[in-house]
Design a protein around this motif. Structure first.
Motif, short mmCIF file in Angstrom:
data_model
loop_
_atom_site.label_atom_id
_atom_site.label_comp_id
_atom_site.label_asym_id
_atom_site.label_seq_id
_atom_site.Cartn_x
_atom_site.Cartn_y
_atom_site.Cartn_z
N ALA A 1 1.40 -0.93 0.04
CA ALA A 1 0.20 0.13 -0.01
C ALA A 1 0.81 1.67 0.04
CB ALA A 1 -1.03 -0.36 1.25
N PRO A 2 0.86 2.08 -0.86
CA PRO A 2 1.68 3.50 -1.04
C PRO A 2 1.93 4.44 0.20
CG PRO A 2 0.10 3.73 -2.69
CD PRO A 2 0.18 2.02 -1.95
N ARG A 3 0.01 4.26 0.51
CA ARG A 3 0.32 4.79 2.05
C ARG A 3 -0.56 4.58 2.83
NH1 ARG A 3 -2.85 6.23 -1.90
NH2 ARG A 3 -5.44 6.52 -1.00
N LEU A 4 0.19 3.47 3.63
CA LEU A 4 -0.23 2.76 4.89
C LEU A 4 -0.32 3.69 5.73
CD1 LEU A 4 -1.34 0.09 5.53
CD2 LEU A 4 0.84 -0.84 5.85
N GLN A 5 -1.27 3.92 6.94
CA GLN A 5 -1.13 4.59 7.86
C GLN A 5 -2.16 3.69 9.31
OE1 GLN A 5 -2.45 8.15 7.48
NE2 GLN A 5 -1.04 9.05 5.66
N LEU A 6 -2.22 2.92 9.10
CA LEU A 6 -2.82 1.96 10.51
C LEU A 6 -2.97 0.63 10.02
CD1 LEU A 6 -3.49 1.80 13.21
CD2 LEU A 6 -6.29 2.61 11.79
N ILE A 7 -2.28 -0.54 10.80
CA ILE A 7 -2.58 -1.81 10.94
C ILE A 7 -3.54 -2.37 11.31
CG2 ILE A 7 -2.09 -3.83 10.36
CD1 ILE A 7 0.63 -2.74 9.93
N VAL A 8 -5.09 -2.29 11.76
CA VAL A 8 -5.91 -3.21 12.82
C VAL A 8 -5.50 -4.70 12.79
CG1 VAL A 8 -7.45 -3.05 13.68
CG2 VAL A 8 -7.33 -1.39 12.62
N VAL A 9 -5.75 -4.96 13.48
CA VAL A 9 -5.61 -6.69 14.17
C VAL A 9 -6.46 -6.94 14.82
CG1 VAL A 9 -3.99 -8.90 14.37
CG2 VAL A 9 -3.08 -7.10 13.78
N ASP A 10 -7.84 -7.53 14.94
CA ASP A 10 -8.96 -7.92 15.23
C ASP A 10 -8.57 -9.57 15.91
OD1 ASP A 10 -10.85 -7.65 16.89
OD2 ASP A 10 -12.20 -8.48 14.71
N GLU A 11 -8.73 -9.66 17.29
CA GLU A 11 -8.75 -10.71 18.32
C GLU A 11 -7.42 -11.43 17.39
OE1 GLU A 11 -11.12 -11.60 19.39
OE2 GLU A 11 -13.07 -11.54 17.81
N GLU A 12 -6.46 -10.68 18.03
CA GLU A 12 -4.94 -10.64 17.85
C GLU A 12 -4.64 -11.72 18.36
OE1 GLU A 12 -1.88 -10.37 20.17
OE2 GLU A 12 -3.72 -10.31 22.20
N HIS A 13 -5.56 -12.69 19.69
CA HIS A 13 -4.82 -14.08 20.63
C HIS A 13 -5.08 -15.29 19.32
CE1 HIS A 13 -9.03 -13.80 20.75
NE2 HIS A 13 -8.86 -15.03 20.43
N ASP A 14 -5.62 -15.07 18.04
CA ASP A 14 -6.50 -15.57 17.92
C ASP A 14 -4.83 -16.68 16.46
OD1 ASP A 14 -8.61 -16.97 16.21
OD2 ASP A 14 -7.40 -17.13 14.80
N ALA A 15 -5.34 -18.26 16.71
CA ALA A 15 -4.12 -19.28 16.08
C ALA A 15 -4.14 -18.72 14.95
CB ALA A 15 -4.48 -19.85 16.90
N SER A 16 -4.93 -18.47 14.49
CA SER A 16 -5.16 -18.91 12.81
C SER A 16 -3.83 -17.36 12.53
CB SER A 16 -6.18 -17.92 12.03
OG SER A 16 -6.90 -17.09 12.33
N TYR A 17 -3.65 -16.18 13.05
CA TYR A 17 -2.59 -15.32 12.22
C TYR A 17 -1.43 -16.08 12.54
CZ TYR A 17 -5.38 -11.84 12.93
OH TYR A 17 -6.87 -11.14 12.73
#
Ligand code: ADP
Ligand code: ZN
Ligand code: ZN
Length: 760
Positions: free
Chosen positions: A340-356
């Protein structure tokens, strides 16, 4: 670096003599060449050097066709000027596939970091950053969409068309109803084989096709956000103050407390100043509802990327985000690797989830790579969860972490009441205590909804002969085969091997084979028999393959009709069940004697999540936990429903035994045709550490046979390195690298390195 490495060729040596490939040899070499390093999608730890004409416009991140053996492979240019051999001896890279770089310098840097940190082959890592559509020779192309419309002037005898060509008729009628045009995706929904009849319509001049930018196809009306609660507004305000620069915002909020509204507010701020957002959700969490909610609320172009899409659809999303045409990329784990040329934020929902955590191929943790990426680009990350992982809670002590909390649900919804049922002294029926059955009965009679959580799919986990003691085991793994009655098969949940259920005992011929234990399928049958007039819905990996299908199955639940919902941990993700007022957790004791060190953390997360997703509206929910150990501190902790108290308990245990997050870990697993070979290989590696005198600050455990030693016909052993400081671990790993990355041991022993493994 580049200039110094350019070699001048003497005039007489203009033709490459070493290369045996005609197509390359016969090409005249230009005056000077540059060595270039390429990543190729192979399980090796180095890049490959080729020669490039130095007058060509090579760019880092560009894809090339490279001669390789008797064939060609695709390579990604990662470095110019570095060579493993003198330039004139290098083979020439054949040709660039695209005129531009496919991966930006930032992504090349991130990939290089990932390969190094997680000790994974650089080429394989780089290819993870490409959508599958681009991993072959397919050139980059514009992602403009076809839009089909009915020609307004064309005259046609509709009656005749309907009789002679019903499919053409059907398409034409749909097109006439949609003056703004229909896309291939929409046409596919009308008829999967729409292309052929459409071609005929086109030839007859009845329809027209235009290419349009997908961006213009999106409806960009905005929905009004709800008025934020005082608590939400406070969090939004606190977060907004630090939405530039590198910060990790942990949003810890009970289920239903409105975390999504907080993400949306942060995303809105970033989008209004022209930024782009990566929004990650667990595999089963990406529902069409969420997509629509995000798009309608933000009024911006949102693209989605998940495993139920075709390769081309994923490429389209990837390309729109990369071109900056989409403001938001909503996706599962691998979406993190999009550009992304203008990335300004990353959101990780359910950060504990093992599928990450990617568990095969390239091993990485998307949440952790997200944090690294944010640090590299100096931008904020929001991690959200009702039940944050122990790592994240541990990391809160770091300076750039911020902790935000949501402790209440907006409106009147109440948190559920939890109750333990002692299962040690009563007779169970299909895994259920009389108390639980009675509670279900009451709820069903009231026309309510019940949720039963059982983390074991299939019909029964044990099939055996009482005459001779035979058990159905997998011939490839140290595991039992699970009975799946609807398929009439015995299936190994580890390797996928399956066989027909035998009529008689294969060992003694006894006709009386029994099955023991309860899986979701058996529980479903039991409930259906017992509560005949109530629909029983089952959600597990056998009944659900993607979020859409899950949504279909859950329709009666969402509609509020009386029903019994049975499911595995899939239930704990993404969906809310506002009308469920009773949750039964069938078997929590598995976690108490599991060999998996995270078992109690997982249990706490699942119970809090499952219980928390019920009883959202006016009526509060009730959750019943069956356990044979009601006095166990973990059960008492669950009863209090205080996740933080539970985590304290778990953390104390981890500190005592010296497990993550107190210590960092690296595991090395060897996989071979005999256990001896696997153990030997690891012994050799270990001796390197012993010889180097490592041991004072790095703990080495093993090698020992892995928890499930035989899997898919191969034997596995592993050893773990543990230390309080990752740098010390990496120093130890560096000593092992020649042994890991070298060819020693050959193909017969396969090594897998896991940095920050999920299990030890
Ligand atoms: P979480 O992600 O924390 O589980 P959600 O953000 O999905 O929770 O919100 C849960 C429900 O509450 C949703 O139906 C959402 O629309 C609603 N909700 C959230 N915030 C508010 C608010 N301020 N006012 C009214 N309803 C809200
Ligand atoms: Zn037998
Ligand atoms: Zn198996």
């Amino acid at each position: 670096m580049l200039a110094g490495a350019v070699e001048q060729f003497r005039p007489g040596e203009k033709r490459c003599r070493r290369d045996k490939h005609q197509c390359i040899c016969d090409r005249l070499m230009s005056e000077s060449r540059t060595a270039a390093a390429f990543g190729i999608n192979l399980p090796v730890y180095h890049s490959f050097s080729y020669g490039l004409d130095s007058d060509c416009q090579a760019r880092i991140g560009q894809r090339y066709r490279l001669p390789f053996g008797n064939d060609f492979k695709i390579g990604i240019l990662v470095e110019l000027g570095a060579a493993t051999a003198p330039e004139q001896t290098l083979k020439s890279a054949a040709e660039a596939i695209d005129n531009e770089a496919t991966l930006s310098p930032h992504l090349i840097e991130l990939a290089t970091w990932l390969a190094d940190y997680y000790c994974q082959p650089i080429g394989e890592v780089l290819f993870q950053f490409l959508p599958r559509y681009l991993r072959g020779r397919q050139p980059l192309k514009s992602v403009a969409l076809e839009s089909w419309t009915a020609s307004p002037t064309a005259d046609v005898d509709l009656e005749q068309l309907q009789r002679r060509a019903p499919r053409q008729y059907e398409l034409l009628i749909h097109l006439r109803q949609h003056a703004t045009g229909l896309t291939p995706g929409e046409l596919r929904a009308i008829h999967p084989q729409w292309r052929t009849p459409m071609r005929t319509l086109h030839q007859r001049g009845l329809v027209t096709c235009t290419l349009c930018d997908p961006v213009s196809l999106q409806a960009l009306d905005r929905d009004q956000p709800p008025e934020l609660s005082q608590e939400q507004a406070g969090v939004v305000e606190g977060m907004s103050a630090e939405l530039d620069g590198f910060h990790v915002h942990l949003l810890q909020g009970i289920t239903g407390s409105g975390k999504t509204e907080v993400y949306l507010a942060a995303m809105q701020t970033v989008i209004e100043r022209g930024g782009q957002v990566l929004y990650l959700v667990p595999e089963i969490g990406l529902t069409p509802q969420l997509f629509n909610r995000v798009q309608r609320r933000l009024g911006a172009v949102v693209v989605a990327s998940h495993s139920a899409q075709t390769d081309y659809q994923r490429f389209q999303a990837w390309e729109q985000f990369r071109r900056g045409a989409a403001a938001v990329m909503l996706g599962t784990r691998s979406a993190l690797l999009s550009d992304a040329p203008r990335l300004q934020l990353i959101v990780v929902d359910e950060e504990h989830d093992a599928s990450y955590r990617q568990q095969d191929g390239v091993r990485y943790h998307a949440r952790d790579v997200a944090i690294k990426r944010a640090q590299m680009l100096d931008l904020p990350v929001v991690l959200g969860s009702a039940t944050p992982s122990t790592e994240t809670l541990f990391n809160l002590a770091r300076p750039h972490y911020r902790h935000h909390r949501l402790t209440r649900r907006p409106g009147t919804a109440q948190p559920p009441h939890l109750q333990l049922i002692d299962s040690s002294r009563v007779e169970m029926d299909h895994g259920c205590t009389p108390q639980l059955l009675q509670a279900i009965q009451q709820e069903v009679q009231r026309g309510g909804q019940v949720l039963l959580f059982l983390n074991r799919r299939g019909y029964a986990p044990v099939v055996m002969c009482h005459a001779c003691g035979w058990q159905s085991v997998c011939h490839q793994c140290d595991a039992r085969l699970t009975l799946h009655q609807s398929m009439q098969r015995l299936i190994c949940h580890h390797c996928g091997y399956s066989e027909i259920v035998p009529d008689t005992c294969p060992q003694c011929g006894n006709a009386d084979i029994h099955h023991h234990g309860v899986g979701t399928e058996k529980l479903q049958h039991f409930m259906q028999r017992r509560f005949e007039s109530t629909p029983v819905v089952r959600i597990d990996r056998d009944s659900v393959s993607d979020a859409r299908q899950m949504e279909r199955l859950l329709q009666p639940v969402q509609a509020g009709e009386p029903c019994i919902l049975i499911g595995t941990q899939m239930l704990a993700k993404g969906h809310d069940y506002p009308n469920i007022t009773l949750a039964g957790i069938i078997d929590v004791d598995q976690a108490l004697y599991s060999g998996f060190y995270r078992a109690s953390e997982r249990l706490a997360q699942i119970v809090v999540q499952v219980a928390g997703r019920t009883g959202r509206a006016e009526r509060s929910g009730r959750a019943l936990l069956q356990t044979a150990f009601p006095d166990h501190p973990l059960m008492q902790g669950l009863l209090q429903q205080d996740y933080e108290q539970l985590v304290d308990l778990i953390m104390q245990e981890r500190r005592l035994v010296g497990f993550p997050p107190y210590l960092r870990a690296i595991t090395i697993t060897a996989d071979a045709v005999t256990l001896d070979a696997a153990m030997q290989r690891l012994q050799t590696l270990r001796s390197v550490l012993v010889d180097a005198g490592i041991g004072a600050d790095v703990q080495v455990i093993g090698p020992i046979p892995a928890l499930m030693t035989r899997r898919v016909g191969r034997y596995r052993a592993q050893f773990s390195l543990l230390a309080a400081d990752m740098r010390k671990l990496r120093r130890a790993l560096a000593l092992l690298l020649p042994g890991i990355q070298g060819a020693s041991g050959g193909k017969r022993v396969k090594l897998v390195v896991e940095v920050d493994p999920i299990d030890l």
